[in-house]
Design an enzyme around this catalytic site. Structure first.
Site, PDB file in Angstrom:
ATOM      1  N   HIS C  11       0.818  -1.204   0.000  1.00 21.86           N
ATOM      2  CA  HIS C  11       0.000   0.000   0.000  1.00 21.86           C
ATOM      3  C   HIS C  11       0.858   1.261   0.000  1.00 21.86           C
ATOM      4  CE1 HIS C  11      -3.371  -2.601   0.872  1.00 21.86           C
ATOM      5  NE2 HIS C  11      -4.190  -1.573   0.849  1.00 21.86           N
TER       6      HIS C  11
HETATM    7  N1  LIG Z   1     -13.088  -9.365   0.849  1.00 23.31           N
HETATM    8  C1  LIG Z   1     -14.108  -8.505   0.666  1.00 23.31           C
HETATM    9  N2  LIG Z   1     -15.290  -8.941   0.156  1.00 23.31           N
HETATM   10  C2  LIG Z   1     -16.294  -8.064  -0.042  1.00 23.31           C
HETATM   11  N3  LIG Z   1     -16.225  -6.773   0.232  1.00 23.31           N
HETATM   12  C3  LIG Z   1     -15.090  -6.281   0.745  1.00 23.31           C
HETATM   13  C4  LIG Z   1     -13.969  -7.117   0.981  1.00 23.31           C
HETATM   14  N4  LIG Z   1     -12.964  -6.342   1.471  1.00 23.31           N
HETATM   15  C5  LIG Z   1     -13.447  -5.096   1.538  1.00 23.31           C
HETATM   16  N5  LIG Z   1     -14.718  -5.050   1.106  1.00 23.31           N
HETATM   17  C6  LIG Z   1     -15.596  -3.878   0.989  1.00 23.31           C
HETATM   18  O1  LIG Z   1     -14.786  -2.782   0.606  1.00 23.31           O
HETATM   19  C7  LIG Z   1     -14.987  -1.713   1.511  1.00 23.31           C
HETATM   20  C8  LIG Z   1     -13.705  -0.933   1.709  1.00 23.31           C
HETATM   21  O2  LIG Z   1     -13.322  -0.342   0.495  1.00 23.31           O
HETATM   22  P1  LIG Z   1     -12.079   0.660   0.445  1.00 23.31           P
HETATM   23  O3  LIG Z   1     -12.004   1.445   1.698  1.00 23.31           O
HETATM   24  O4  LIG Z   1     -12.240   1.446  -0.819  1.00 23.31           O
HETATM   25  O5  LIG Z   1     -10.841  -0.309   0.295  1.00 23.31           O
HETATM   26  P2  LIG Z   1      -9.665  -0.634   1.369  1.00 23.31           P
HETATM   27  O6  LIG Z   1     -10.275  -1.484   2.432  1.00 23.31           O
HETATM   28  O7  LIG Z   1      -8.658  -1.364   0.558  1.00 23.31           O
HETATM   29  O8  LIG Z   1      -9.172   0.683   1.904  1.00 23.31           O
HETATM   30  C9  LIG Z   1     -15.499  -2.349   2.777  1.00 23.31           C
HETATM   31  O9  LIG Z   1     -16.299  -1.443   3.509  1.00 23.31           O
HETATM   32  C10 LIG Z   1     -16.265  -3.548   2.295  1.00 23.31           C
HETATM   33  O10 LIG Z   1     -17.610  -3.247   2.028  1.00 23.31           O
HETATM   34 MG   LIG Z   2      -7.311   1.549   1.569  1.00 21.33          MG
END
Ligand SMILES: Nc1ncnc2c1ncn2[C@@H]1O[C@H](COP(=O)(O)OP(=O)(O)O)[C@@H](O)[C@H]1O
Ligand SMILES: [Mg+2]
Ligand SMILES: Nc1ncnc2c1ncn2[C@@H]1O[C@H](COP(=O)(O)OP(=O)(O)O)[C@@H](O)[C@H]1O
Ligand SMILES: [Mg+2]
Ligand SMILES: [Mg+2]
Ligand SMILES: [Mg+2]
Lengths: 129, 214, 129, 214
Positions: C11
């Protein structure tokens, strides 16, 4: 009492800084955090003096959890801990966990007010999700 | 090859000549010169089975010691050893820093101001145990310990520590590394001399040379 | 045949760069190596485009092992792999291993000419020494 | 609250009004505006139980889609959905990028150029399965899936998808997160709405609003 502090010790100053950025993104200012990387000349390696400085910067009465990368970082961190006052020495642990993933997990646990033991355990239970 | 039995030790007391301030200064300078002269060799050994910084690490540590040679030599032997160990701990920057640092600091804690051979053997044994504890390591893992152990034996039985150190460093070549970075290479660590074993042998030789002249 | 290549996906651009420095220190130029970190705007996150670029840069016929840090880095790497030609897709793996320690171990294994499977396994067996 | 039964769908064929180019453009613009208008809210939700970038991530993805709105809208529906999915995959930068990207790309693969309701229900089901596979996740783990699932049910039974989405997003509040960053918080993930659930509900509302007007 403040949350448990987190210290990141990597052979690389970049890894240490980047890991701290990732930790800050997760926990904001809720967790005392310090990091160091690089040998005393700034090359790849670790520095006991820098580790002692980081421990001091992240110190809280709840204790400090240290995350390290490879062998020398661990040995130098253990050396640093032995140089602390007995009083502090009992409230500082090195987590047997990967430096980046472990630091994010440990800090997230610490941000909830968990004990030093719980923070260490969370970092060490880590398996990638 | 010089025989340690012919050294200036007084056979009756088993005491080596007192390690006075000029000798302490000569020891620090000899150790530093050995590390400087062999920095590239140590680095090359570490490139083969590690991260290629051992020469640089040892050079950095002994540059710091040399920069403070007046202060270090002025201290009584135990305090000088402790201060030297602390310098290595703070300056080396690799795993060898806390390990050699612990070796010197433990020698400083265990030795009296004017040690005899028995004191030296006992202190060296204690220092080796401290290195093992610091490194969570033991003999046979292809590390500096595989030189320090045989040197301890040589000291105990009065045989030549330099020869023991050189042979022991050579003997790390066929070993499989199970501690430190070289262990990452698994079987491929076999066939190379351990850099820490070599730096230990160089230090033993530097010390022996000074004390034999002394 | 060339050694297996290593791709580091974090990241954090700093973590990725610093990890690559640590890998280079261990294996020099013996292992094809590429890294990326940061979202498409350079913030903390990962970028499928950057991952595809890194895979391309580290590509060898012996295959490529990818090391990732947290969830999104893994999901984006899996996405990137599915966008490759079928031919390449079979010779690329994501290691279930910590990014820094895993990359150093995987690259060290790769530098000995080991197969992609062996490289992956070494990274995944990793426990701190 | 609008009733989906009163929409312009022709009850006999089950086909919604054709999604023509102006509608496709309106859909993209509405989705983008929804993400822009709620970016801070999504980020705040993600700050509570994640890394605080979900609003930024979605904004980045839909800025890229909006920048190409002419090209995307000009494509037939399936190709437009695939291209939109690919844009999200390449631009979002978080875990939500490949997940929403997979959702749109699978819809594009599964839908005919002029879908009827049955096509839509089937395609949405396939898209949900693809998201589960991509995320190694399932319903009940406090993610976007916990909104997508109930929306699929609403579509299948002809009830209001907007209401279903809003209720489902609310229902993530008491859930324990076991996927994604929120899972790092363990029990502390309870009591907060999942950011991806909220962005899903916002997208469903944006789409429904356009199609109801259309
Ligand atoms: N393995 C997964 N399966 C389904 N949805 C997921 C998964 N991991 C994360 N999410 C969804 O993605 C959202 C987070 O997105 P985002 O903040 O843009 O990405 P990151 O977690 O990489 O920072 C979570 O609130 C959830 O709804
Ligand atoms: Mg993130
Ligand atoms: N756990 C250990 N126990 C004993 N000696 C060790 C240990 N780890 C490393 N060494 C010694 O240290 C040497 C490497 O030192 P150096 O290259 O300066 O540190 P680093 O491995 O951190 O780069 C090795 O050759 C070995 O002799
Ligand atoms: Mg080294
Ligand atoms: Mg080193
Ligand atoms: Mg996020």
């Amino acid at each position: 009492m403040s949350n448990v502090g987190i210290v990141i010790v990597s052979h690389s100053a970049d890894v240490a800084r980047g890991t701290a950025d990732m930790v800050r993104q997760m926990v904001g200012g809720e967790v005392p955090l310090a990091f160091c990387g690089g040998d005393p000349d700034g090359g790849l390696g670790t520095s006991v003096e820098a580790i002692l400085g980081a421990i001091d910067a992240a110190w809280t009465d709840a204790g400090v959890a240290i995350l390290v990368d490879l062998g020398g970082a661990e040995t130098n961190s253990e050396m640093a801990i032995e140089m602390l006052d007995a009083d502090r020495r009992d409230r500082i642990v090195i987590c047997n966990a990967p430096v980046v993933e472990g630091a994010v997990m440990a800090a997230t646990e610490a941000s909830g007010g968990s004990s030093l033991d719980a923070v260490k355990q969370t970092a060490e239970e880590l398996s990638q999700t | 090859m010089p025989q340690p039995e012919t050294r200036t030790d007084t056979a009756t007391t088993g005491a080596p000549a007192a390690i006075d301030e000029p000798t302490r200064r000569a020891l620090i300078e000899a150790l530093a010169q050995a590390m400087f002269a062999h920095a590239d060799e140590l680095t090359a050994l570490d490139q083969a089975i590690g991260d290629g910084d051992h020469g640089l690490n040892m050079k950095r540590g002994f540059e710091a010691a040399l920069a403070d040679v007046d202060g270090l030599a002025a201290k009584p032997l135990p305090d000088g050893l402790k201060a030297m160990g602390m310098t290595l701990v703070m300056k080396v920057g690799g795993a060898s820093g806390p390990l050699y640092g612990t070796l010197f600091m433990t020698l400083g804690k265990a030795l009296p101001v004017e040690p005899d051979r028995a004191n030296l053997v006992a202190a060296f044994g204690a220092a080796i145990d401290a290195v093992k504890a610091r490194g969570k390591s033991d003999f046979g893992q292809k590390t500096m310990l595989d030189v320090l152990g045989p040197v301890h034996e040589a000291l105990a039985e009065g045989s030549d520590p330099k020869a023991a150190a050189d042979n022991a460093a050579e003997a790390t070549i066929p070993m499989l590394a199970t501690r430190g970075r070289a262990s990452f290479l698994g079987e491929r660590s076999i066939g190379h001399m351990d850099p820490g074993a070599r730096s230990s042998a160089l230090m033993v030789a530097a010390i022996a040379d000074v004390l034999e002249q002394g």
